[in-house]
Write a protein that holds these residues in place. Sequence first.
Motif, PDB file in Angstrom:
ATOM      1  N   ARG A  63       1.795  -1.162   0.892  1.00 21.39           N
ATOM      2  CA  ARG A  63       2.315  -1.072  -0.472  1.00 21.39           C
ATOM      3  C   ARG A  63       3.719  -1.663  -0.531  1.00 21.39           C
ATOM      4  NH1 ARG A  63      -2.108  -0.791  -1.222  1.00 21.39           N
ATOM      5  NH2 ARG A  63      -3.439   0.864  -2.043  1.00 21.39           N
ATOM      6  N   ASP A  91       2.072  -8.238   9.078  1.00 21.50           N
ATOM      7  CA  ASP A  91       0.908  -7.603   9.730  1.00 21.50           C
ATOM      8  C   ASP A  91       1.315  -6.864  11.009  1.00 21.50           C
ATOM      9  OD1 ASP A  91      -0.965  -8.300   7.851  1.00 21.50           O
ATOM     10  OD2 ASP A  91      -1.920  -9.866   9.044  1.00 21.50           O
ATOM     11  N   ASN A 118      -5.739  -4.087   8.588  1.00 17.90           N
ATOM     12  CA  ASN A 118      -6.185  -5.406   8.126  1.00 17.90           C
ATOM     13  C   ASN A 118      -5.335  -6.505   8.742  1.00 17.90           C
ATOM     14  OD1 ASN A 118      -8.184  -4.838   5.767  1.00 17.90           O
ATOM     15  ND2 ASN A 118      -6.451  -3.457   5.386  1.00 17.90           N
ATOM     16  N   ASP A 180     -14.669  -6.933   7.264  1.00 20.22           N
ATOM     17  CA  ASP A 180     -14.298  -6.402   5.942  1.00 20.22           C
ATOM     18  C   ASP A 180     -14.937  -7.234   4.836  1.00 20.22           C
ATOM     19  OD1 ASP A 180     -12.962  -4.802   4.147  1.00 20.22           O
ATOM     20  OD2 ASP A 180     -10.953  -5.470   4.707  1.00 20.22           O
ATOM     21  N   GLU A 240     -17.022   5.367  -5.727  1.00 22.18           N
ATOM     22  CA  GLU A 240     -16.272   6.070  -6.780  1.00 22.18           C
ATOM     23  C   GLU A 240     -17.021   7.236  -7.395  1.00 22.18           C
ATOM     24  OE1 GLU A 240     -15.006   3.098  -9.597  1.00 22.18           O
ATOM     25  OE2 GLU A 240     -13.354   2.438  -8.300  1.00 22.18           O
ATOM     26  N   TYR A 259     -12.420   6.177  -3.828  1.00 21.05           N
ATOM     27  CA  TYR A 259     -11.679   7.164  -4.603  1.00 21.05           C
ATOM     28  C   TYR A 259     -12.420   8.496  -4.698  1.00 21.05           C
ATOM     29  CZ  TYR A 259      -8.912   3.113  -6.185  1.00 21.05           C
ATOM     30  OH  TYR A 259      -8.123   1.988  -6.246  1.00 21.05           O
TER      31      TYR A 259
HETATM   32  P1  C2E Z   1      -9.394  -4.211   1.671  1.00 25.23           P
HETATM   33  O1  C2E Z   1      -8.989  -4.261   3.078  1.00 25.23           O
HETATM   34  O2  C2E Z   1     -10.802  -4.538   1.364  1.00 25.23           O
HETATM   35  O3  C2E Z   1      -9.010  -2.754   1.173  1.00 25.23           O
HETATM   36  C1  C2E Z   1      -9.746  -1.989   0.245  1.00 25.23           C
HETATM   37  C2  C2E Z   1      -9.147  -2.046  -1.130  1.00 25.23           C
HETATM   38  O4  C2E Z   1      -9.930  -1.281  -2.040  1.00 25.23           O
HETATM   39  C3  C2E Z   1      -7.745  -1.449  -1.213  1.00 25.23           C
HETATM   40  O5  C2E Z   1      -7.037  -2.181  -2.191  1.00 25.23           O
HETATM   41  C4  C2E Z   1      -8.027  -0.031  -1.710  1.00 25.23           C
HETATM   42  O6  C2E Z   1      -6.895   0.559  -2.333  1.00 25.23           O
HETATM   43  C5  C2E Z   1      -9.134  -0.308  -2.692  1.00 25.23           C
HETATM   44  N1  C2E Z   1      -9.996   0.854  -2.921  1.00 25.23           N
HETATM   45  C6  C2E Z   1     -10.314   1.848  -2.070  1.00 25.23           C
HETATM   46  N2  C2E Z   1     -11.192   2.709  -2.637  1.00 25.23           N
HETATM   47  C7  C2E Z   1     -11.446   2.247  -3.872  1.00 25.23           C
HETATM   48  C8  C2E Z   1     -12.286   2.703  -4.968  1.00 25.23           C
HETATM   49  O7  C2E Z   1     -12.984   3.707  -4.897  1.00 25.23           O
HETATM   50  N3  C2E Z   1     -12.283   1.936  -6.101  1.00 25.23           N
HETATM   51  C9  C2E Z   1     -11.526   0.802  -6.221  1.00 25.23           C
HETATM   52  N4  C2E Z   1     -11.584   0.137  -7.375  1.00 25.23           N
HETATM   53  N5  C2E Z   1     -10.727   0.344  -5.209  1.00 25.23           N
HETATM   54  C10 C2E Z   1     -10.688   1.055  -4.068  1.00 25.23           C
HETATM   55  P2  C2E Z   1      -5.516  -2.561  -1.990  1.00 25.23           P
HETATM   56  O8  C2E Z   1      -4.818  -1.452  -1.286  1.00 25.23           O
HETATM   57  O9  C2E Z   1      -5.003  -3.016  -3.316  1.00 25.23           O
HETATM   58  O10 C2E Z   1      -5.569  -3.787  -0.991  1.00 25.23           O
HETATM   59  C11 C2E Z   1      -6.186  -4.990  -1.372  1.00 25.23           C
HETATM   60  C12 C2E Z   1      -6.382  -5.892  -0.182  1.00 25.23           C
HETATM   61  O11 C2E Z   1      -5.117  -6.306   0.339  1.00 25.23           O
HETATM   62  C13 C2E Z   1      -7.084  -5.213   0.995  1.00 25.23           C
HETATM   63  O12 C2E Z   1      -8.481  -5.195   0.777  1.00 25.23           O
HETATM   64  C14 C2E Z   1      -6.672  -6.133   2.129  1.00 25.23           C
HETATM   65  O13 C2E Z   1      -7.479  -7.273   2.166  1.00 25.23           O
HETATM   66  C15 C2E Z   1      -5.265  -6.521   1.709  1.00 25.23           C
HETATM   67  N6  C2E Z   1      -4.297  -5.725   2.486  1.00 25.23           N
HETATM   68  C16 C2E Z   1      -3.846  -4.474   2.265  1.00 25.23           C
HETATM   69  N7  C2E Z   1      -2.966  -4.101   3.222  1.00 25.23           N
HETATM   70  C17 C2E Z   1      -2.872  -5.145   4.088  1.00 25.23           C
HETATM   71  C18 C2E Z   1      -2.121  -5.391   5.300  1.00 25.23           C
HETATM   72  O14 C2E Z   1      -1.384  -4.540   5.825  1.00 25.23           O
HETATM   73  N8  C2E Z   1      -2.272  -6.613   5.889  1.00 25.23           N
HETATM   74  C19 C2E Z   1      -3.112  -7.559   5.351  1.00 25.23           C
HETATM   75  N9  C2E Z   1      -3.207  -8.746   5.990  1.00 25.23           N
HETATM   76  N10 C2E Z   1      -3.832  -7.355   4.243  1.00 25.23           N
HETATM   77  C20 C2E Z   1      -3.723  -6.163   3.619  1.00 25.23           C
END
Ligand code: C2E
Length: 279
Positions: A63, A91, A118, A180, A240, A259
């Motif tokens: 975040r 990362d 990730n 993923d 969800e 969620y």
């Molecule tokens: P991801 O790895 O596929 O992570 C899952 C995403 O789905 C996360 O979004 C999470 O908050 C969201 N999510 C989980 N449960 C639900 C649900 O029930 N409904 C919905 N609508 N969404 C849900 P987030 O946190 O916004 O992250 C988006 C993407 O950003 C991640 O997809 C990942 O690809 C990337 N990301 C996040 N943190 C990192 C990191 O530390 N390094 C890298 N390289 N990428 C990251």
Amino acid sequence: RAKDIGRNSFQLFTPAMNAQSLERSLMQNHFRLALKNNELILNYQLQKNILNDEIHGVETLLRWSNPTLGQVSPAQFIPMAEELGLIAEVDNWVLAQACQQRKTWLDNGVNCGRIAVNISPLHFHQGDLIASVKSILSISQLPPELLEIEVTESCFIKQLDNAANILQELKKMGIKIALDDFGTGFSSLSYLTRLPIDIIKIDASFIAKLPNNYREAQITSAIIMLAQNLELEIVAEGVENEAQMSFLLEHGCNIIQGYLYSKPAPEQHISSILMLDTI
Ligand code: C2E
Ligand code: MG
Ligand code: MG
Ligand code: MG
């Protein structure tokens, strides 16, 4: 290239820049300082095994909260970190924090399975991933079996042999590999035979359409069956509601993330849930 400009220099604004590129450039300048200014924090989302109601694992989600810009979504700042040449640093920082956190939970007797992190496709091919992971594991003293690295299919489009070598190295160390967002992007089933994948994560876009949309339901059950036949672990992302969970249970996918069970939350919140679970 942004990478060459370096993280301490700032781009100049010219009148020719339109509002959008100005905003982008502002955001980039803010992001260059985000790590140093402690604006990045980790959230964690629990995964649950619905067969026994136990916590299966936890995914680390980054975040960014900036005083001027407010909360910015990873969908925005991760691609930006990639463009700026900062993604490996970001990362690795996430990886180090996450390993340290999991080790702390371990020391406190908390059993929350593996910690998943990730890794960007760009970082994946940068050449120093193995060395970074080794050093981070050694510093944190986290048993490698408790680390899971999440990659996407886009890691394999180019340099498949290189990708295979990197995954083999990680596997030799005892780390688990998750694929993923499975089913989106450039899926090729041959990856599953050529690469040492342990876990498949069904992309949330399929889960969102369950149970009533015929095509998504068919694809989801086919992915689950494939995973079972190949003896891979299968996790559903973005669960969800109860109807989605019932569909998954009925079709043999027992690990859910979403969620319905757990929203991504900061360490303090997750720790309090984990401590309650331990007692
Ligand atoms: P991801 O790895 O596929 O992570 C899952 C995403 O789905 C996360 O979004 C999470 O908050 C969201 N999510 C989980 N449960 C639900 C649900 O029930 N409904 C919905 N609508 N969404 C849900 P987030 O946190 O916004 O992250 C988006 C993407 O950003 C991640 O997809 C990942 O690809 C990337 N990301 C996040 N943190 C990192 C990191 O530390 N390094 C890298 N390289 N990428 C990251
Ligand atoms: Mg992920
Ligand atoms: Mg992802
Ligand atoms: Mg995903």
